[in-house]
Scaffold this motif. Structure first.
Motif, PDB file in Angstrom:
ATOM      1  N   VAL A 101     -42.529 135.910 111.368  1.00 46.83           N
ATOM      2  CA  VAL A 101     -41.688 134.767 111.065  1.00 46.83           C
ATOM      3  C   VAL A 101     -40.239 135.154 111.382  1.00 46.83           C
ATOM      4  CG1 VAL A 101     -41.147 135.328 108.663  1.00 46.83           C
ATOM      5  CG2 VAL A 101     -41.470 132.963 109.307  1.00 46.83           C
ATOM      6  N   THR A 102     -39.469 134.157 111.779  1.00 47.43           N
ATOM      7  CA  THR A 102     -38.064 134.417 112.087  1.00 47.43           C
ATOM      8  C   THR A 102     -37.192 133.770 111.031  1.00 47.43           C
ATOM      9  OG1 THR A 102     -38.546 134.411 114.453  1.00 47.43           O
ATOM     10  CG2 THR A 102     -36.252 134.133 113.817  1.00 47.43           C
ATOM     11  N   LEU A 103     -36.328 134.576 110.439  1.00 51.84           N
ATOM     12  CA  LEU A 103     -35.378 134.074 109.450  1.00 51.84           C
ATOM     13  C   LEU A 103     -34.052 133.929 110.154  1.00 51.84           C
ATOM     14  CD1 LEU A 103     -34.602 133.760 106.315  1.00 51.84           C
ATOM     15  CD2 LEU A 103     -34.057 136.164 106.409  1.00 51.84           C
ATOM     16  N   GLY A 104     -33.414 132.793 110.020  1.00 51.02           N
ATOM     17  CA  GLY A 104     -32.164 132.590 110.747  1.00 51.02           C
ATOM     18  C   GLY A 104     -31.157 131.813 109.946  1.00 51.02           C
ATOM     19  N   THR A 105     -29.939 131.803 110.463  1.00 57.27           N
ATOM     20  CA  THR A 105     -28.894 131.036 109.804  1.00 57.27           C
ATOM     21  C   THR A 105     -28.468 129.923 110.735  1.00 57.27           C
ATOM     22  OG1 THR A 105     -27.232 132.507 110.724  1.00 57.27           O
ATOM     23  CG2 THR A 105     -28.060 133.024 108.543  1.00 57.27           C
ATOM     24  N   GLY A 106     -28.150 128.783 110.157  1.00 55.17           N
ATOM     25  CA  GLY A 106     -27.766 127.639 110.966  1.00 55.17           C
ATOM     26  C   GLY A 106     -26.477 127.038 110.460  1.00 55.17           C
ATOM     27  N   PRO A 107     -26.093 125.953 111.089  1.00 53.62           N
ATOM     28  CA  PRO A 107     -24.844 125.317 110.668  1.00 53.62           C
ATOM     29  C   PRO A 107     -24.953 124.762 109.259  1.00 53.62           C
ATOM     30  CG  PRO A 107     -26.009 123.953 112.243  1.00 53.62           C
ATOM     31  CD  PRO A 107     -26.760 125.260 112.180  1.00 53.62           C
ATOM     32  N   GLY A 108     -23.818 124.642 108.632  1.00 54.64           N
ATOM     33  CA  GLY A 108     -23.805 124.129 107.265  1.00 54.64           C
ATOM     34  C   GLY A 108     -24.326 125.151 106.279  1.00 54.64           C
ATOM     35  N   GLY A 109     -24.416 126.397 106.707  1.00 57.30           N
ATOM     36  CA  GLY A 109     -24.879 127.431 105.790  1.00 57.30           C
ATOM     37  C   GLY A 109     -26.366 127.375 105.533  1.00 57.30           C
ATOM     38  N   LYS A 110     -27.078 126.555 106.290  1.00 62.21           N
ATOM     39  CA  LYS A 110     -28.507 126.454 106.037  1.00 62.21           C
ATOM     40  C   LYS A 110     -29.238 127.684 106.553  1.00 62.21           C
ATOM     41  CE  LYS A 110     -28.900 121.473 105.732  1.00 62.21           C
ATOM     42  NZ  LYS A 110     -29.771 120.955 104.695  1.00 62.21           N
ATOM     43  N   ILE A 111     -30.325 128.000 105.847  1.00 65.88           N
ATOM     44  CA  ILE A 111     -31.142 129.146 106.228  1.00 65.88           C
ATOM     45  C   ILE A 111     -32.475 128.598 106.727  1.00 65.88           C
ATOM     46  CG2 ILE A 111     -32.196 131.285 105.394  1.00 65.88           C
ATOM     47  CD1 ILE A 111     -29.167 131.271 105.171  1.00 65.88           C
ATOM     48  N   SER A 112     -32.941 129.148 107.827  1.00 75.07           N
ATOM     49  CA  SER A 112     -34.204 128.633 108.354  1.00 75.07           C
ATOM     50  C   SER A 112     -35.265 129.710 108.438  1.00 75.07           C
ATOM     51  CB  SER A 112     -33.990 128.047 109.749  1.00 75.07           C
ATOM     52  OG  SER A 112     -33.990 129.091 110.707  1.00 75.07           O
ATOM     53  N   LEU A 113     -36.495 129.249 108.334  1.00 71.67           N
ATOM     54  CA  LEU A 113     -37.662 130.111 108.542  1.00 71.67           C
ATOM     55  C   LEU A 113     -38.494 129.435 109.605  1.00 71.67           C
ATOM     56  CD1 LEU A 113     -39.159 131.212 105.118  1.00 71.67           C
ATOM     57  CD2 LEU A 113     -38.397 132.672 106.939  1.00 71.67           C
ATOM     58  N   ARG A 114     -38.916 130.200 110.575  1.00 68.37           N
ATOM     59  CA  ARG A 114     -39.590 129.587 111.701  1.00 68.37           C
ATOM     60  C   ARG A 114     -40.709 130.516 112.125  1.00 68.37           C
ATOM     61  NH1 ARG A 114     -38.805 129.060 117.387  1.00 68.37           N
ATOM     62  NH2 ARG A 114     -38.770 126.881 117.885  1.00 68.37           N
ATOM     63  N   ASN A 115     -41.852 129.954 112.534  1.00 64.67           N
ATOM     64  CA  ASN A 115     -42.920 130.849 112.972  1.00 64.67           C
ATOM     65  C   ASN A 115     -42.553 131.433 114.328  1.00 64.67           C
ATOM     66  OD1 ASN A 115     -43.389 128.233 114.106  1.00 64.67           O
ATOM     67  ND2 ASN A 115     -45.357 128.975 114.855  1.00 64.67           N
ATOM     68  N   TYR A 116     -42.830 132.688 114.468  1.00 69.06           N
ATOM     69  CA  TYR A 116     -42.475 133.355 115.710  1.00 69.06           C
ATOM     70  C   TYR A 116     -43.604 133.166 116.704  1.00 69.06           C
ATOM     71  CZ  TYR A 116     -41.664 137.162 118.976  1.00 69.06           C
ATOM     72  OH  TYR A 116     -41.488 137.890 120.100  1.00 69.06           O
ATOM     73  N   VAL A 117     -43.242 132.686 117.879  1.00 67.36           N
ATOM     74  CA  VAL A 117     -44.247 132.457 118.902  1.00 67.36           C
ATOM     75  C   VAL A 117     -44.175 133.595 119.899  1.00 67.36           C
ATOM     76  CG1 VAL A 117     -45.025 130.895 120.710  1.00 67.36           C
ATOM     77  CG2 VAL A 117     -44.014 129.976 118.627  1.00 67.36           C
ATOM     78  N   GLU A 118     -45.295 134.283 120.079  1.00 65.43           N
ATOM     79  CA  GLU A 118     -45.257 135.431 120.976  1.00 65.43           C
ATOM     80  C   GLU A 118     -45.034 135.007 122.411  1.00 65.43           C
ATOM     81  OE1 GLU A 118     -48.918 137.394 120.257  1.00 65.43           O
ATOM     82  OE2 GLU A 118     -48.505 137.307 118.110  1.00 65.43           O
ATOM     83  N   GLU A 119     -44.506 135.939 123.172  1.00 71.11           N
ATOM     84  CA  GLU A 119     -44.259 135.676 124.593  1.00 71.11           C
ATOM     85  C   GLU A 119     -45.505 135.257 125.323  1.00 71.11           C
ATOM     86  OE1 GLU A 119     -40.701 138.315 126.470  1.00 71.11           O
ATOM     87  OE2 GLU A 119     -42.755 139.036 126.554  1.00 71.11           O
ATOM     88  N   GLU A 120     -46.613 135.902 124.972  1.00 68.42           N
ATOM     89  CA  GLU A 120     -47.850 135.655 125.720  1.00 68.42           C
ATOM     90  C   GLU A 120     -48.419 134.275 125.426  1.00 68.42           C
ATOM     91  OE1 GLU A 120     -46.729 139.331 124.938  1.00 68.42           O
ATOM     92  OE2 GLU A 120     -48.252 138.775 123.480  1.00 68.42           O
TER      93      GLU A 120
END
Lengths: 362, 284
Positions: free
Chosen positions: A149-168
């Motif tokens: 999973v990818t944890l990231g920061t976005g505008p407005g101070g929001k925090i996101s969690l996103r499933n990581y999609v492999e290259e393959e």
């Protein structure tokens, strides 16, 4: 700990008893340090001037087998004694139960080196702290089989969690799930804008269920992609650290976090580009060149029409820049484990990439 | 080509989720057809599906608070999408207490059905979870492949026994054989039979009732002179039948099947707001 490794390391010290585990690819490490106050009686043993306190490792399954059914343990066991008998080569676990019954388990152990991943939460540029419940509710939207999973920061101070999609994986066949949490759901947020890390969900879920059960807030310390992420729980008598390797991101080194004024991850907005006209045009005009009716499976990605809408620039770029063809687990740089047998000796084989330098002192 | 829809009512959302779960159990990939008034989930009888086909129809007004659709062209105001229903099922699974669910057709890295779930949270703003489900857009020239199948010229039509009972019988039979024979007559009797080298098992149901079908020229199709007791049978893949029964999460208002001797069994399950037809061909 059993979600991480097959062996349980026991390290008593003056500051308490530390239980640790590491996974086989050395990309996950956890330690639970119980302070002396946690125990009714705590005797770490005596360390001479030249000898260290005794430590050992045992099979995780053997140890867990003793504590198999928590509800019945809670009802019947009054006291549990853990005794290390180096000369008998046994770790003794004695359960003193009701009605004068004593169950004694003698586990064989192996001597071991000190297991310590090198990390320093002080050197992490970003930190998030949230009640375990919030993170558990966030993670529930992702399937149990999801690896990373990818944890990231976005505008407005929001925090996101996103499933990581492999290259393959084929992007046109993979579902992408993304969750946005507002800053005020967290107890504290101190993050570098545009930062993100990708880590394994399995070990994180393990820690999360412990945190939820103990009702403790969870702090995530992270830095650049590739540097380990450290998850901590703090209590008066317990200190928990989970260190996970993160996916390194070769591209982000050459790019500043906000290349076009927009962060890596698109903002959660109501206006998805929902006009498929340009896509439909591309499909119809390619009819003439087709050999026969296309199979009714997902159409191949058509070349982008020249007139891309400006919002489409917000689509995120691929975040992974790892070596193609390497299995996912290997893409994670192994954590650096300092050799602490003899201080002063240089670290392990130089072929291992150093991600976290020695913190000063031990 | 645009599509946006919104569900706000939790009961509607749960009902819609259950339907999607049922579809997901029957088909790995299927077609979603959108029109101004209805949604259709279609599985055509290709060899890949083992010859089984499905037609599920629901009125959008019963589920969506907002529903806007613009088809490929004014005179063809419909959209046909190919998707994996399991993805949609997963997206809706954790939306059980959502404030709102919005579904839109979008074009991110590829055409997607984007499901945005707004969840309640203790903070000032809601939590938003988005699921981008990749879909394939079916071009107009292929729409003919997905027309509603006609009701076959059946030999017997009969109401099904309680689905729960039928399901547990079929599940046990599945352990013994790969094929099951369904036979029924116009006197409300149905038998489910399996036969292997070692064992044969038959379960008998009676007093099921036969639905009245008006034939095209106005007379009842249970024509006089037809032997009411004679059984029409078809041998079908037991897994397909089990999938159909296992996928039913709510008892239908009406459940019946039409049997064409040795050819096909046509199941019809009717609920208040949704109808499901499933065709299982007979094996030789």
């Amino acid at each position: 700990l059993s979600r991480i490794g097959d062996e349980l390391y026991l390290e008593p010290s003056e500051s308490g008893l530390s239980l640790r585990a590491v996974n086989s690819s050395r990309s996950a490490f956890a330690s639970f340090l119980f302070a002396p106050l946690f125990f009714q009686l705590f005797e770490p043993g005596s360390a001479g001037p030249d000898t260290e306190l005794f430590r050992c490792k045992v099979h995780m399954k053997s140890f867990l087998g003793i504590f198999r059914s928590l509800p019945s343990l809670e009802k019947s066991v009054g006291k549990c004694l853990i005794l290390l008998k180096p000369r008998a080569s046994r770790l003794v676990l004695q359960l003193h139960c009701k009605y004068g019954v004593t169950k004694t388990h003698n586990l064989a152990f192996q001597e071991c080196e000190r297991l310590q991943a090198v990390f320093d939460t002080q050197r992490c540029t970003s930190r998030l702290c949230a009640p375990a419940r919030v993170l558990a509710e966030a993670v529930v939207h992702f399937p149990l089989t999801l690896a990373e999973v990818t944890l990231g920061t976005g505008p407005g101070g929001k925090i996101s969690l996103r499933n990581y999609v492999e290259e393959e994986a084929e992007p046109s066949k993979t579902m992408v799930t993304e969750l946005w949490l507002a800053e005020d759901e967290f107890q504290s947020v101190a993050v570098a804008p545009g930062s993100h890390i990708t880590f394994c969900l399995k070990e994180f879920r393990g820690l999360l269920s412990f945190a939820e059960a103990s009702n403790l807030p969870l702090t995530i310390h992270f830095d650049e992609p590739g540097r380990p992420a450290i998850f901590t729980l703090d209590d008066t008598v317990l200190e928990v650290h989970l260190v996970l390797a993160t996916l390194s991101d070769l591209e982000s080194n050459s790019q500043s976090p906000s290349t076009n004024g927009v962060s890596h991850l698109p903002a959660p907005s109501d206006d998805f580009p929902d006009d498929l006209e340009s896509y439909m045009v591309a499909m119809e005009t390619s009819e003439g060149g087709l050999e026969g009716p296309p199979s009714p499976t997902f159409p191949l990605r058509t070349p982008r029409p020249a007139e891309r809408e400006p919002e489409e620039e917000e689509e995120e770029e691929e975040e992974e820049g790892a070596v193609p063809g390497t299995p996912p687990h290997k893409k994670f740089c192994s954590l650096f484990f300092g050799s602490v047998m003899t201080p002063g000796r240089p670290g392990p084989a130089t072929s291992q990439e150093v991600l976290a330098e020695d913190s000063d002192g031990e | 080509m645009r599509f946006r829809a919104k569900i706000v009512d939790l009961a509607c959302l749960n009902h819609f989720s259950r339907i999607i779960n049922t579809i997901a159990k029957l088909a790995k990939t299927c077609i979603l057809r959108l029109t101004v008034c209805k949604l259709y989930f279609i599985l055509s009888d290709k060899v890949a599906n083992g010859g089984a086909s499905m037609w599920c129809e629901l009125s959008q007004g019963n589920f969506f608070d907002e529903f806007q659709m613009e088809g490929v062209a004014a005179e063809h105001n419909e959209i046909y999408l190919e998707l994996v229903p399991e993805n949609l099922s997963r997206a809706l699974k954790t939306a059980q207490n959502a404030k709102a669910v919005k579904i839109k057709l979008t074009n991110k890295h590829c055409p997607c059905l984007s499901v945005a779930v707004e969840l309640p949270s203790l903070s000032s703003s809601s939590r938003i979870v988005t699921h981008d489900i990749p879909v394939g857009v079916i071009p107009r020239r292929m729409w003919n492949d997905f027309r509603e199948p006609s009701v076959p010229d059946f030999d017997v039509s009969i109401y099904l026994p309680a689905l729960k009972t039928m399901k547990s019988v079929v599940e046990r039979m599945k352990n013994l054989s790969n094929f099951i024979v369904i036979e029924a007559n116009l006197s409300g009797e149905m038998n489910l039979k399996i036969e292997t080298d070692l064992v044969s098992v038959t379960t008998h149901f009676k007093d099921l009732g036969n639905p009245p079908w008006a034939s095209e020229d106005g007379c009842q199709s249970s024509a006089q002179g037809r032997d009411l007791g004679s059984m029409a049978e078809a041998c079908i893949d037991i897994k397909k039948l089990q999938q159909l029964l296992a996928g039913q999460q709510v008892n239908p208002t009406k459940a019946l099947c039409n049997i064409v001797r040795k050819r096909i069994v046509h199941f019809i399950l009717l609920h208040e707001e949704v109808s499901l037809q499933y065709f299982i061909p007979a094996v030789a």
